[in-house]
Design an enzyme around this catalytic site. Structure first.
Site, PDB file in Angstrom:
ATOM      1  N   GLU A  79      -4.548   3.534   7.212  1.00 47.44           N
ATOM      2  CA  GLU A  79      -4.098   3.058   5.220  1.00 47.44           C
ATOM      3  C   GLU A  79      -5.239   4.686   4.436  1.00 47.44           C
ATOM      4  O   GLU A  79      -4.756   4.722   3.396  1.00 47.44           O
ATOM      5  CB  GLU A  79      -4.447   2.081   5.333  1.00 47.44           C
ATOM      6  CG  GLU A  79      -4.702   1.791   3.486  1.00 47.44           C
ATOM      7  CD  GLU A  79      -5.481   0.868   2.719  1.00 47.44           C
ATOM      8  OE1 GLU A  79      -5.067  -0.320   2.972  1.00 47.44           O
ATOM      9  OE2 GLU A  79      -6.330   1.596   1.579  1.00 47.44           O
ATOM     10  N   ARG A  81       0.756  -1.208   0.005  1.00 48.05           N
ATOM     11  CA  ARG A  81       0.382  -0.089   0.428  1.00 48.05           C
ATOM     12  C   ARG A  81       0.899   1.271  -0.105  1.00 48.05           C
ATOM     13  O   ARG A  81       0.336   2.089   0.488  1.00 48.05           O
ATOM     14  CB  ARG A  81      -0.441  -0.247   1.198  1.00 48.05           C
ATOM     15  CG  ARG A  81      -2.149  -1.311   1.074  1.00 48.05           C
ATOM     16  CD  ARG A  81      -3.012  -1.031   0.537  1.00 48.05           C
ATOM     17  NE  ARG A  81      -4.113  -1.565   0.536  1.00 48.05           N
ATOM     18  CZ  ARG A  81      -4.316  -2.559   0.307  1.00 48.05           C
ATOM     19  NH1 ARG A  81      -3.338  -3.772   0.079  1.00 48.05           N
ATOM     20  NH2 ARG A  81      -5.621  -3.787   0.695  1.00 48.05           N
ATOM     21  N   SER A 120     -10.101  -0.568   4.147  1.00 43.56           N
ATOM     22  CA  SER A 120      -9.592  -0.359   5.041  1.00 43.56           C
ATOM     23  C   SER A 120      -8.941   0.810   5.446  1.00 43.56           C
ATOM     24  O   SER A 120      -8.531   1.844   5.088  1.00 43.56           O
ATOM     25  CB  SER A 120      -7.913  -0.899   4.484  1.00 43.56           C
ATOM     26  OG  SER A 120      -8.527  -2.854   4.589  1.00 43.56           O
TER      27      SER A 120
HETATM   28  N1  EPU Z   1     -10.356 -10.950  10.568  1.00 45.43           N
HETATM   29  C1  EPU Z   1     -10.753 -10.653  12.556  1.00 45.43           C
HETATM   30  N2  EPU Z   1     -11.653  -9.800  12.947  1.00 45.43           N
HETATM   31  C2  EPU Z   1     -12.009  -9.180  11.638  1.00 45.43           C
HETATM   32  C3  EPU Z   1     -11.305  -8.964  10.194  1.00 45.43           C
HETATM   33  C4  EPU Z   1     -10.375  -9.532  10.053  1.00 45.43           C
HETATM   34  O1  EPU Z   1     -10.496 -11.767  12.828  1.00 45.43           O
HETATM   35  O2  EPU Z   1     -12.612  -7.574  11.768  1.00 45.43           O
HETATM   36  C5  EPU Z   1      -9.620 -12.010  10.766  1.00 45.43           C
HETATM   37  C6  EPU Z   1      -9.829 -12.210   9.953  1.00 45.43           C
HETATM   38  O3  EPU Z   1     -10.604 -13.405  10.259  1.00 45.43           O
HETATM   39  C7  EPU Z   1      -8.685 -13.159   8.311  1.00 45.43           C
HETATM   40  C8  EPU Z   1      -7.491 -12.261   9.273  1.00 45.43           C
HETATM   41  O4  EPU Z   1      -7.898 -11.117   9.814  1.00 45.43           O
HETATM   42  O5  EPU Z   1      -8.429 -14.122  10.100  1.00 45.43           O
HETATM   43  C9  EPU Z   1      -7.631 -11.070   7.439  1.00 45.43           C
HETATM   44  O6  EPU Z   1      -8.670 -10.335   7.210  1.00 45.43           O
HETATM   45  P1  EPU Z   1      -9.399 -10.609   5.514  1.00 45.43           P
HETATM   46  O7  EPU Z   1      -8.745 -11.662   4.641  1.00 45.43           O
HETATM   47  O8  EPU Z   1     -10.465  -9.889   5.469  1.00 45.43           O
HETATM   48  O9  EPU Z   1      -8.244  -9.264   5.192  1.00 45.43           O
HETATM   49  P2  EPU Z   1      -7.583  -8.305   5.659  1.00 45.43           P
HETATM   50  O10 EPU Z   1      -5.903  -8.801   6.297  1.00 45.43           O
HETATM   51  O11 EPU Z   1      -8.884  -7.484   7.398  1.00 45.43           O
HETATM   52  C10 EPU Z   1      -6.575  -7.296   3.191  1.00 45.43           C
HETATM   53  C11 EPU Z   1      -6.613  -5.709   2.877  1.00 45.43           C
HETATM   54  C12 EPU Z   1      -8.235  -5.313   2.052  1.00 45.43           C
HETATM   55  C13 EPU Z   1      -8.083  -6.711   0.772  1.00 45.43           C
HETATM   56  C14 EPU Z   1      -7.913  -7.793   2.072  1.00 45.43           C
HETATM   57  C15 EPU Z   1      -8.507  -9.449   0.951  1.00 45.43           C
HETATM   58  C16 EPU Z   1      -5.402  -4.046   3.784  1.00 45.43           C
HETATM   59  C17 EPU Z   1      -5.020  -3.120   5.373  1.00 45.43           C
HETATM   60  N3  EPU Z   1      -6.594  -4.508   3.696  1.00 45.43           N
HETATM   61  O12 EPU Z   1      -7.613  -7.022   4.765  1.00 45.43           O
HETATM   62  O13 EPU Z   1      -7.936  -4.241   1.341  1.00 45.43           O
HETATM   63  O14 EPU Z   1     -10.007  -6.458   0.862  1.00 45.43           O
HETATM   64  O15 EPU Z   1      -7.673  -8.299   2.948  1.00 45.43           O
HETATM   65  O16 EPU Z   1      -7.391  -9.157   0.349  1.00 45.43           O
HETATM   66  O17 EPU Z   1      -4.180  -4.999   3.484  1.00 45.43           O
HETATM   67  C18 EPU Z   1      -8.684  -2.051   1.428  1.00 45.43           C
HETATM   68  O18 EPU Z   1      -7.525  -1.842   1.130  1.00 45.43           O
HETATM   69  O19 EPU Z   1      -9.627  -0.516   1.237  1.00 45.43           O
HETATM   70  C19 EPU Z   1      -9.124  -3.591   1.279  1.00 45.43           C
HETATM   71  C20 EPU Z   1      -9.968  -3.902   1.712  1.00 45.43           C
END
Ligand code: EPU
Length: 340
Positions: free
Chosen positions: A335, A164, A239
């Site tokens: 972010e 990012r 995010s």
């Molecule tokens: N999780 C939780 N609670 C929550 C959110 C997440 O326990 O409230 C856990 C999930 O269960 C999972 C892990 O955290 O085990 C990761 O969650 P998720 O797969 O939803 O991905 P993320 O790392 O939270 C990132 C990006 C998103 C992107 C997703 C999918 C960042 C900051 N965010 O989220 O990007 O869509 O991966 O690739 O890197 C964006 O930039 O606006 C965005 C939505």
């Protein structure tokens, strides 16, 4: 030059905060942008370029010019049996570009389906999702120098892409305006199916020949819709925080305490932890200040219940950072691009 005074930013930013800017100017070509840069109004005021407004949080009214690109051309610069190079105007809606690529069987954008925003911002922010970052398909970025109006092109390496992150968010912050981006896309099937729901898709097929970009797009849209608010209905910037990258030592201590904590190994010495999990596990799911709240289905999102002020969002952001710091010793960084 069409300049509108006291323009509300509520509907042109996905956070939908009740803020205004002093001047709002749109342009349709590099030529028009140069005229703006050479105008007295521009020289006398501060200015900020916006794309789809999907990553911006205004901490108050903006006392300057908001610029928005409507440069929307799409040119195929080179095509071979293996790949294609496309130049896309900064003002093209990102997901329209994804749909175009899928319709032409150009591989590389499908995992980035449904990300709000526009082409120009994609190259600044290095948008990423479901195992792919846009820097993997960017060849060059065409810009205009905000001071001189000169055109400059940066190669992918010069953009210094990271998670990012890019040179446009650091050393060249506020120095250049992206006018178009060149992407190199594969014409041969090439899929990234490492991420959970996409892995399941791969396993459900009897042969690799059956894989399709449209199916991948549909899975991603479904997954996003189940976790992230639709910006047309609920204000947010997706995010709000980056997933923090911590030392192996700190990770080991935390993991002993919280064995269910998800993580991604970055290098031998560094581990990335989902900010959403840290926030949820700190008990902040649904936590609210004024009209701003922690989105229940994905805690790394700050949502607007329709009545949030900039102060509500900033106060909630601070509260989350303080709580997470106190509980885990990890400093979350936004972010979202916060405009003070
Ligand atoms: N999780 C939780 N609670 C929550 C959110 C997440 O326990 O409230 C856990 C999930 O269960 C999972 C892990 O955290 O085990 C990761 O969650 P998720 O797969 O939803 O991905 P993320 O790392 O939270 C990132 C990006 C998103 C992107 C997703 C999918 C960042 C900051 N965010 O989220 O990007 O869509 O991966 O690739 O890197 C964006 O930039 O606006 C965005 C939505």
């Amino acid at each position: 030059m069409n300049c509108i005074e006291n323009y509300p930013l509520t509907d042109i930013t996905t956070m939908h905060l009740p803020v205004k800017c002093k001047y709002f100017i749109e342009y349709e070509s590099v030529f028009e942008l140069k005229e703006i840069i050479n105008s007295e109004l521009y020289v006398q005021n501060k200015s900020l370029q916006i794309g789809g407004g999907s990553n911006l949080v205004f901490a108050g009214d903006y006392d300057g010019i908001i610029l928005h690109s409507k440069i929307k051309f799409l040119n195929i610069l080179k095509e071979t049996p293996d790949y294609v190079i496309i130049e896309a105007g900064a003002g093209i809606v990102w997901d329209d570009f994804v749909k175009f690529c899928i319709s032409k069987n150009f591989y590389g954008t499908e995992n980035l389906s449904s990300i709000p925003g526009e082409v120009g911002a994609s190259a600044v922010q290095n948008i990423g999702s479901y195992g792919v970052e846009v820097c993997e398909i960017i060849l060059q970025v065409h810009c205009l120098d905000k001071k001189t109006g000169n055109e400059t092109t940066f190669t992918n390496a010069q953009c210094q892409y990271g998670y990012r992150d890019s040179i446009f968010k650091n050393e060249y912050k506020d120095k250049y305006i992206v006018t178009s981006v060149e992407y190199k896309l594969s014409k041969q099937p090439k899929f990234t199916l490492t991420y959970g729901p996409l892995k399941h898709y791969k396993e459900s097929l009897s042969s690799d020949d059956e894989m399709s970009m449209s199916a991948i797009r549909n899975i991603i849209i479904k997954t996003r819709d189940s976790k992230l608010p639709n910006p047309m209905e609920i204000g947010s910037v997706g995010s709000f925080f980056k997933n923090p990258i911590v030392s192996r030592d700190l990770f080991d201590i935390l993991y002993r305490q919280y064995p269910s904590m998800p993580f991604y190994q970055v290098t031998d010495a560094l581990v990335k932890i989902p900010a959403g999990w840290l926030i949820e596990n700190a008990g902040l799911k649904g936590f609210k200040i004024g009209g701003a709240y922690v989105y229940e289905k994905q805690c790394l999102v700050i949502a607007n219940n329709g009545h949030a002020s900039s102060n509500d969002v900033m106060a909630l952001c601070k509260y989350i950072i303080d709580t997470v710091k106190e509980k885990y010793g990890i400093l979350l960084s936004p972010e979202a691009n916060i405009i003070l």
